[in-house]
Write a protein that holds these residues in place. Sequence first.
Motif, mmCIF file in Angstrom:
data_model
loop_
_atom_site.group_PDB
_atom_site.id
_atom_site.type_symbol
_atom_site.label_atom_id
_atom_site.label_comp_id
_atom_site.label_asym_id
_atom_site.label_seq_id
_atom_site.Cartn_x
_atom_site.Cartn_y
_atom_site.Cartn_z
ATOM 1 N N GLU A 196 18.542 -0.644 6.398
ATOM 2 C CA GLU A 196 17.979 -1.983 6.163
ATOM 3 C C GLU A 196 17.450 -2.589 7.455
ATOM 4 N N SER A 197 18.242 -2.514 8.512
ATOM 5 C CA SER A 197 17.853 -3.123 9.779
ATOM 6 C C SER A 197 16.608 -2.473 10.361
ATOM 7 N N GLU A 198 16.558 -1.141 10.361
ATOM 8 C CA GLU A 198 15.409 -0.448 10.960
ATOM 9 C C GLU A 198 14.144 -0.652 10.139
ATOM 10 N N PHE A 199 14.271 -0.734 8.835
ATOM 11 C CA PHE A 199 13.080 -0.972 8.027
ATOM 12 C C PHE A 199 12.596 -2.407 8.162
ATOM 13 N N ASN A 200 13.500 -3.349 8.273
ATOM 14 C CA ASN A 200 13.055 -4.731 8.491
ATOM 15 C C ASN A 200 12.275 -4.849 9.799
ATOM 16 N N ALA A 201 12.695 -4.087 10.807
ATOM 17 C CA ALA A 201 11.937 -4.066 12.069
ATOM 18 C C ALA A 201 10.591 -3.371 11.872
ATOM 19 N N TYR A 202 10.571 -2.275 11.123
ATOM 20 C CA TYR A 202 9.319 -1.546 10.875
ATOM 21 C C TYR A 202 8.319 -2.402 10.103
ATOM 22 N N ARG B 174 0.818 -1.204 0.000
ATOM 23 C CA ARG B 174 0.000 0.000 0.000
ATOM 24 C C ARG B 174 0.863 1.270 0.000
ATOM 25 N N LEU B 175 2.084 1.168 0.534
ATOM 26 C CA LEU B 175 2.947 2.334 0.725
ATOM 27 C C LEU B 175 4.340 2.058 0.179
ATOM 28 N N THR B 176 4.811 2.945 -0.716
ATOM 29 C CA THR B 176 6.198 2.938 -1.167
ATOM 30 C C THR B 176 6.925 4.070 -0.460
ATOM 31 N N ILE B 177 8.011 3.747 0.247
ATOM 32 C CA ILE B 177 8.769 4.753 0.984
ATOM 33 C C ILE B 177 10.036 5.078 0.206
ATOM 34 N N VAL B 178 10.123 6.299 -0.280
ATOM 35 C CA VAL B 178 11.269 6.759 -1.067
ATOM 36 C C VAL B 178 12.402 7.144 -0.115
ATOM 37 N N VAL B 179 13.589 6.589 -0.373
ATOM 38 C CA VAL B 179 14.776 6.898 0.431
ATOM 39 C C VAL B 179 15.865 7.420 -0.510
ATOM 40 N N PRO B 180 16.010 8.741 -0.634
ATOM 41 C CA PRO B 180 17.094 9.285 -1.467
ATOM 42 C C PRO B 180 18.451 8.992 -0.825
ATOM 43 N N VAL B 181 19.442 8.681 -1.658
ATOM 44 C CA VAL B 181 20.769 8.321 -1.149
ATOM 45 C C VAL B 181 21.842 9.052 -1.944
ATOM 46 N N TYR B 182 22.683 9.776 -1.226
ATOM 47 C CA TYR B 182 23.879 10.358 -1.837
ATOM 48 C C TYR B 182 25.039 10.210 -0.861
ATOM 49 N N SER C 107 17.958 9.036 4.328
ATOM 50 C CA SER C 107 18.759 7.857 4.646
ATOM 51 C C SER C 107 19.655 8.049 5.862
ATOM 52 N N ASP C 108 19.713 9.279 6.415
ATOM 53 C CA ASP C 108 20.499 9.466 7.641
ATOM 54 C C ASP C 108 19.750 9.003 8.883
ATOM 55 N N LEU C 109 18.454 8.690 8.724
ATOM 56 C CA LEU C 109 17.610 8.172 9.812
ATOM 57 C C LEU C 109 17.588 9.089 11.028
ATOM 58 N N GLN C 110 17.531 10.400 10.790
ATOM 59 C CA GLN C 110 17.287 11.317 11.907
ATOM 60 C C GLN C 110 15.813 11.331 12.275
ATOM 61 N N THR C 111 14.997 10.707 11.444
ATOM 62 C CA THR C 111 13.620 10.379 11.810
ATOM 63 C C THR C 111 13.479 8.865 11.732
ATOM 64 N N ALA C 112 12.442 8.316 12.384
ATOM 65 C CA ALA C 112 12.342 6.868 12.562
ATOM 66 C C ALA C 112 11.304 6.251 11.627
ATOM 67 N N PRO C 113 11.665 5.167 10.925
ATOM 68 C CA PRO C 113 10.668 4.471 10.100
ATOM 69 C C PRO C 113 9.404 4.098 10.869
ATOM 70 N N ALA D 99 0.485 -0.337 7.336
ATOM 71 C CA ALA D 99 0.190 -0.454 5.912
ATOM 72 C C ALA D 99 1.336 -1.240 5.287
ATOM 73 N N LYS D 100 1.023 -2.246 4.501
ATOM 74 C CA LYS D 100 2.056 -3.059 3.847
ATOM 75 C C LYS D 100 2.980 -2.132 3.052
ATOM 76 N N SER D 101 4.273 -2.147 3.386
ATOM 77 C CA SER D 101 5.201 -1.132 2.879
ATOM 78 C C SER D 101 6.419 -1.758 2.215
ATOM 79 N N LYS D 102 6.986 -0.998 1.291
ATOM 80 C CA LYS D 102 8.270 -1.350 0.695
ATOM 81 C C LYS D 102 9.110 -0.086 0.564
#
Length: 239
Positions: free
Chosen positions: A22-28, A4-12, A95-101, A34-37
């Motif tokens: 990867e680890s925090e999203f696998n936990a989320y 249901r939800l696509t979460i965009v993670v920009p990376v530079y 991608s710096d994860l200053q906010t939480a999935p 909502a089923k997310s990727k």
Amino acid sequence: MEYRLTIVVPVYNEEDNLLRVESEFNAYFKTAKAKSKVLFVNDGSKDTSLDIIKDICARSTDFEYIAFTENCGLSAAIKAGFDHADTELVGYIDSDLQTAPDDFNILIEEIGPYDLVTGVRADRQDSFVKNMSSKIANGIRRSFTHDGMDDTGCPLKIIKTDYAQRIPMFKGLHRFLPAMILLQEGKVKQVPVRHFPRVAGEAKFGVWNRLLGPLMDCFAYLWMKKKYINYKVGNSSRG
């Protein structure tokens, strides 16, 4: 069960953060309301970020990626992620994860009648200079857009995908996502979310582009607002 939800993670150049992503999203994913990727958008990284992203995607179908051939900037990465989303909702997190999935669950609970829900960073864990420059930039933006948002720079948002994909491409759009939804006569809401200090990698924005950039972008937004075309289709032969 469909996503249901696509979460965009920009990376530079975020090689030091990606395994934690990867680890925090696998936990989320285990508690997601909502089923997310995740859709990584590699913005021409010059380190090993792309190789790490490919490995993450090979380990799980809950992770996908697209990769630019060269660095195009945060706004381009966000917009490309929106345009490639194939789910009802699209989210955004840095991608710096200053906010939480995990806090996407807070936004999901509110999205029903709204077309964009954005976080507001509570107890912000940044330096005094960074906090003050962001407050000034937000004040400048609000005076131009009248969007009522306190923290459009918060990298935690959910948008209904049909609205997100109608946002025109322009540099600085990441500062104007609520305003661009309002231009489409959509509804927006902000809710408090957690904020954390950066633990790895380097910030990509300094004081100069937090202040001068938003001011210049505001004039671009005013021009776009004047020229913006908004329409709704009543019916068609496609049903």
